[in-house]
Design a protein around this motif. Sequence first.
Motif, PDB file in Angstrom:
ATOM      1  N   ILE A  23       0.851  -1.200   0.000  1.00 23.73           N
ATOM      2  CA  ILE A  23       0.000   0.000   0.000  1.00 23.73           C
ATOM      3  C   ILE A  23       0.886   1.250   0.000  1.00 23.73           C
ATOM      4  CG2 ILE A  23      -1.705   1.322   1.335  1.00 23.73           C
ATOM      5  CD1 ILE A  23      -2.790  -1.400   2.347  1.00 23.73           C
ATOM      6  N   GLY A  24       1.981   1.203   0.769  1.00 24.37           N
ATOM      7  CA  GLY A  24       2.882   2.350   0.845  1.00 24.37           C
ATOM      8  C   GLY A  24       3.469   2.726  -0.501  1.00 24.37           C
ATOM      9  N   ARG A  25       3.731   1.746  -1.348  1.00 31.79           N
ATOM     10  CA  ARG A  25       4.302   2.044  -2.668  1.00 31.79           C
ATOM     11  C   ARG A  25       3.309   2.816  -3.537  1.00 31.79           C
ATOM     12  NH1 ARG A  25       8.598  -2.552  -4.359  1.00 31.79           N
ATOM     13  NH2 ARG A  25       9.214  -3.134  -2.259  1.00 31.79           N
ATOM     14  N   PHE A  26       2.024   2.441  -3.433  1.00 33.31           N
ATOM     15  CA  PHE A  26       1.018   3.165  -4.227  1.00 33.31           C
ATOM     16  C   PHE A  26       0.859   4.590  -3.689  1.00 33.31           C
ATOM     17  CE2 PHE A  26      -0.677  -1.334  -4.711  1.00 33.31           C
ATOM     18  CZ  PHE A  26      -0.034  -1.523  -5.926  1.00 33.31           C
ATOM     19  N   GLU A  27       0.836   4.727  -2.375  1.00 27.42           N
ATOM     20  CA  GLU A  27       0.692   6.071  -1.791  1.00 27.42           C
ATOM     21  C   GLU A  27       1.918   6.928  -2.116  1.00 27.42           C
ATOM     22  OE1 GLU A  27      -0.458   5.268   2.394  1.00 27.42           O
ATOM     23  OE2 GLU A  27      -2.367   6.109   1.750  1.00 27.42           O
ATOM     24  N   PHE A  86       0.700  -0.944 -12.963  1.00 29.54           N
ATOM     25  CA  PHE A  86       1.444  -1.958 -13.735  1.00 29.54           C
ATOM     26  C   PHE A  86       2.929  -1.860 -13.413  1.00 29.54           C
ATOM     27  CE2 PHE A  86      -0.422  -3.834 -17.808  1.00 29.54           C
ATOM     28  CZ  PHE A  86      -1.728  -3.813 -17.374  1.00 29.54           C
ATOM     29  N   ALA A  87       3.454  -0.626 -13.512  1.00 27.05           N
ATOM     30  CA  ALA A  87       4.896  -0.408 -13.346  1.00 27.05           C
ATOM     31  C   ALA A  87       5.336  -0.738 -11.921  1.00 27.05           C
ATOM     32  CB  ALA A  87       5.238   1.038 -13.693  1.00 27.05           C
ATOM     33  N   ILE A  88       4.520  -0.381 -10.951  1.00 29.69           N
ATOM     34  CA  ILE A  88       4.888  -0.620  -9.548  1.00 29.69           C
ATOM     35  C   ILE A  88       4.852  -2.122  -9.231  1.00 29.69           C
ATOM     36  CG2 ILE A  88       4.130  -0.240  -7.158  1.00 29.69           C
ATOM     37  CD1 ILE A  88       3.154   2.594  -8.164  1.00 29.69           C
ATOM     38  N   CYS A  89       3.912  -2.853  -9.838  1.00 31.88           N
ATOM     39  CA  CYS A  89       3.799  -4.300  -9.570  1.00 31.88           C
ATOM     40  C   CYS A  89       4.837  -5.100 -10.355  1.00 31.88           C
ATOM     41  CB  CYS A  89       2.406  -4.804  -9.948  1.00 31.88           C
ATOM     42  SG  CYS A  89       1.092  -4.177  -8.882  1.00 31.88           S
ATOM     43  N   ALA A  97      10.615  -9.456 -13.704  1.00 30.79           N
ATOM     44  CA  ALA A  97      10.325  -8.119 -13.166  1.00 30.79           C
ATOM     45  C   ALA A  97      11.608  -7.396 -12.775  1.00 30.79           C
ATOM     46  CB  ALA A  97       9.395  -8.237 -11.963  1.00 30.79           C
ATOM     47  N   LEU A  98      11.582  -6.080 -12.903  1.00 33.71           N
ATOM     48  CA  LEU A  98      12.760  -5.270 -12.546  1.00 33.71           C
ATOM     49  C   LEU A  98      12.889  -5.155 -11.034  1.00 33.71           C
ATOM     50  CD1 LEU A  98      12.377  -2.285 -15.056  1.00 33.71           C
ATOM     51  CD2 LEU A  98      14.098  -4.108 -15.123  1.00 33.71           C
ATOM     52  N   PRO A  99      14.135  -5.090 -10.538  1.00 30.03           N
ATOM     53  CA  PRO A  99      14.322  -4.813  -9.110  1.00 30.03           C
ATOM     54  C   PRO A  99      13.589  -3.523  -8.733  1.00 30.03           C
ATOM     55  CG  PRO A  99      16.426  -5.383 -10.130  1.00 30.03           C
ATOM     56  CD  PRO A  99      15.421  -5.250 -11.245  1.00 30.03           C
ATOM     57  N   GLY A 100      12.994  -3.531  -7.550  1.00 28.40           N
ATOM     58  CA  GLY A 100      12.241  -2.353  -7.119  1.00 28.40           C
ATOM     59  C   GLY A 100      10.760  -2.464  -7.393  1.00 28.40           C
ATOM     60  N   THR A 101      10.361  -3.485  -8.171  1.00 28.20           N
ATOM     61  CA  THR A 101       8.930  -3.739  -8.344  1.00 28.20           C
ATOM     62  C   THR A 101       8.468  -4.706  -7.251  1.00 28.20           C
ATOM     63  OG1 THR A 101       9.318  -5.615  -9.834  1.00 28.20           O
ATOM     64  CG2 THR A 101       9.086  -3.437 -10.862  1.00 28.20           C
ATOM     65  N   ILE A 102       7.175  -4.672  -6.961  1.00 24.50           N
ATOM     66  CA  ILE A 102       6.633  -5.530  -5.898  1.00 24.50           C
ATOM     67  C   ILE A 102       6.904  -7.005  -6.202  1.00 24.50           C
ATOM     68  CG2 ILE A 102       4.470  -6.354  -4.862  1.00 24.50           C
ATOM     69  CD1 ILE A 102       3.403  -3.421  -5.255  1.00 24.50           C
ATOM     70  N   LYS A 112       2.806 -17.469  -7.183  1.00 25.67           N
ATOM     71  CA  LYS A 112       3.073 -16.719  -5.942  1.00 25.67           C
ATOM     72  C   LYS A 112       3.754 -15.402  -6.308  1.00 25.67           C
ATOM     73  CE  LYS A 112       2.986 -20.477  -2.693  1.00 25.67           C
ATOM     74  NZ  LYS A 112       3.628 -21.198  -1.606  1.00 25.67           N
ATOM     75  N   ASN A 113       2.940 -14.516  -6.915  1.00 24.04           N
ATOM     76  CA  ASN A 113       3.495 -13.236  -7.375  1.00 24.04           C
ATOM     77  C   ASN A 113       2.944 -12.054  -6.578  1.00 24.04           C
ATOM     78  OD1 ASN A 113       0.959 -13.222  -8.496  1.00 24.04           O
ATOM     79  ND2 ASN A 113       1.602 -12.808 -10.587  1.00 24.04           N
ATOM     80  N   VAL A 114       2.468 -12.333  -5.364  1.00 28.83           N
ATOM     81  CA  VAL A 114       2.181 -11.336  -4.320  1.00 28.83           C
ATOM     82  C   VAL A 114       0.928 -10.496  -4.557  1.00 28.83           C
ATOM     83  CG1 VAL A 114       3.139  -9.461  -2.890  1.00 28.83           C
ATOM     84  CG2 VAL A 114       4.659 -11.189  -3.885  1.00 28.83           C
ATOM     85  N   VAL A 115       0.789  -9.983  -5.774  1.00 29.04           N
ATOM     86  CA  VAL A 115      -0.347  -9.098  -6.046  1.00 29.04           C
ATOM     87  C   VAL A 115      -1.042  -9.463  -7.350  1.00 29.04           C
ATOM     88  CG1 VAL A 115       0.319  -6.990  -4.778  1.00 29.04           C
ATOM     89  CG2 VAL A 115       1.305  -7.429  -7.046  1.00 29.04           C
ATOM     90  N   HIS A 116      -2.318  -9.165  -7.388  1.00 31.98           N
ATOM     91  CA  HIS A 116      -3.065  -9.116  -8.637  1.00 31.98           C
ATOM     92  C   HIS A 116      -3.335  -7.654  -8.926  1.00 31.98           C
ATOM     93  CE1 HIS A 116      -6.255  -9.576 -11.609  1.00 31.98           C
ATOM     94  NE2 HIS A 116      -6.843  -8.599 -10.947  1.00 31.98           N
ATOM     95  N   ARG A 117      -3.295  -7.254 -10.181  1.00 32.03           N
ATOM     96  CA  ARG A 117      -3.764  -5.909 -10.560  1.00 32.03           C
ATOM     97  C   ARG A 117      -4.580  -6.041 -11.846  1.00 32.03           C
ATOM     98  NH1 ARG A 117      -1.869  -6.759 -15.042  1.00 32.03           N
ATOM     99  NH2 ARG A 117       0.338  -6.886 -15.505  1.00 32.03           N
ATOM    100  N   SER A 118      -5.531  -5.139 -11.994  1.00 32.87           N
ATOM    101  CA  SER A 118      -6.418  -5.216 -13.156  1.00 32.87           C
ATOM    102  C   SER A 118      -5.607  -5.084 -14.442  1.00 32.87           C
ATOM    103  CB  SER A 118      -7.456  -4.093 -13.122  1.00 32.87           C
ATOM    104  OG  SER A 118      -8.125  -4.058 -11.893  1.00 32.87           O
ATOM    105  N   ASP A 119      -6.018  -5.864 -15.447  1.00 32.64           N
ATOM    106  CA  ASP A 119      -5.339  -5.856 -16.746  1.00 32.64           C
ATOM    107  C   ASP A 119      -5.715  -4.664 -17.615  1.00 32.64           C
ATOM    108  OD1 ASP A 119      -3.664  -8.008 -16.810  1.00 32.64           O
ATOM    109  OD2 ASP A 119      -5.201  -9.417 -17.500  1.00 32.64           O
ATOM    110  N   SER A 120      -6.897  -4.106 -17.393  1.00 28.17           N
ATOM    111  CA  SER A 120      -7.413  -3.048 -18.267  1.00 28.17           C
ATOM    112  C   SER A 120      -8.492  -2.281 -17.505  1.00 28.17           C
ATOM    113  CB  SER A 120      -8.043  -3.671 -19.517  1.00 28.17           C
ATOM    114  OG  SER A 120      -9.165  -4.469 -19.125  1.00 28.17           O
ATOM    115  N   ALA A 121      -8.924  -1.152 -18.080  1.00 27.44           N
ATOM    116  CA  ALA A 121      -9.992  -0.367 -17.443  1.00 27.44           C
ATOM    117  C   ALA A 121     -11.272  -1.197 -17.376  1.00 27.44           C
ATOM    118  CB  ALA A 121     -10.219   0.928 -18.216  1.00 27.44           C
TER     119      ALA A 121
END
Length: 142
Positions: A23-27, A86-89, A97-102, A112-121
């Motif tokens: 959550i902190g990364r998004f904020e 997308f970029a943060i996850c 994934a690049l270092p620094g991403t979740i 086991k990739n920690v998070v799901h995020r929506s693929d599109s609007a």
Amino acid sequence: MYEQTVVLVKPDGYAKKVVGNVIGRFEAAGLDLIALKMVRLTQPVLDRWYAHHKDKPFFPDLSAQMMATPVVAMVVGGEGALGKVFAICGPTDPAEALPGTIRRDFGESKPKNVVHRSDSAEAARKEIGLLFAPEELFSPAR
Ligand code: CMP
């Protein structure tokens, strides 16, 4: 454009105690927390959530994993929120994934990739409808 997107901290992320970090990364990126709750997913919800994966060989394991414990579900909003999230996850596979991403920092594997995020609007709208009532969505005072 102001967008809303859904993020789930999956059972593996909940077990790793990285919910606050996520959550902190998004904020920190200036995104708004629009909704937040813990929820136990069910097979009927997952059948609709992952309708595009229903015929994939990994779907039964994916469903079982997503129901193993509650997940932490949130709606994140902001200008260009889909791209920023997308970029943060990072991509689905933590190994790509690049270092620094979740997913690189905390993920182990595609399941086991920690998070799901929506693929599109469109997916975000569907996912918000599946998990949140209108009165559970807020916007920060400005
Ligand atoms: P998620 O963003 O939740 O969307 C679908 C999920 O399926 C994905 O993250 C991964 O956890 C999982 N997934 C995608 N591809 C594979 C795969 N080839 N094997 C196992 N799990 C996968």
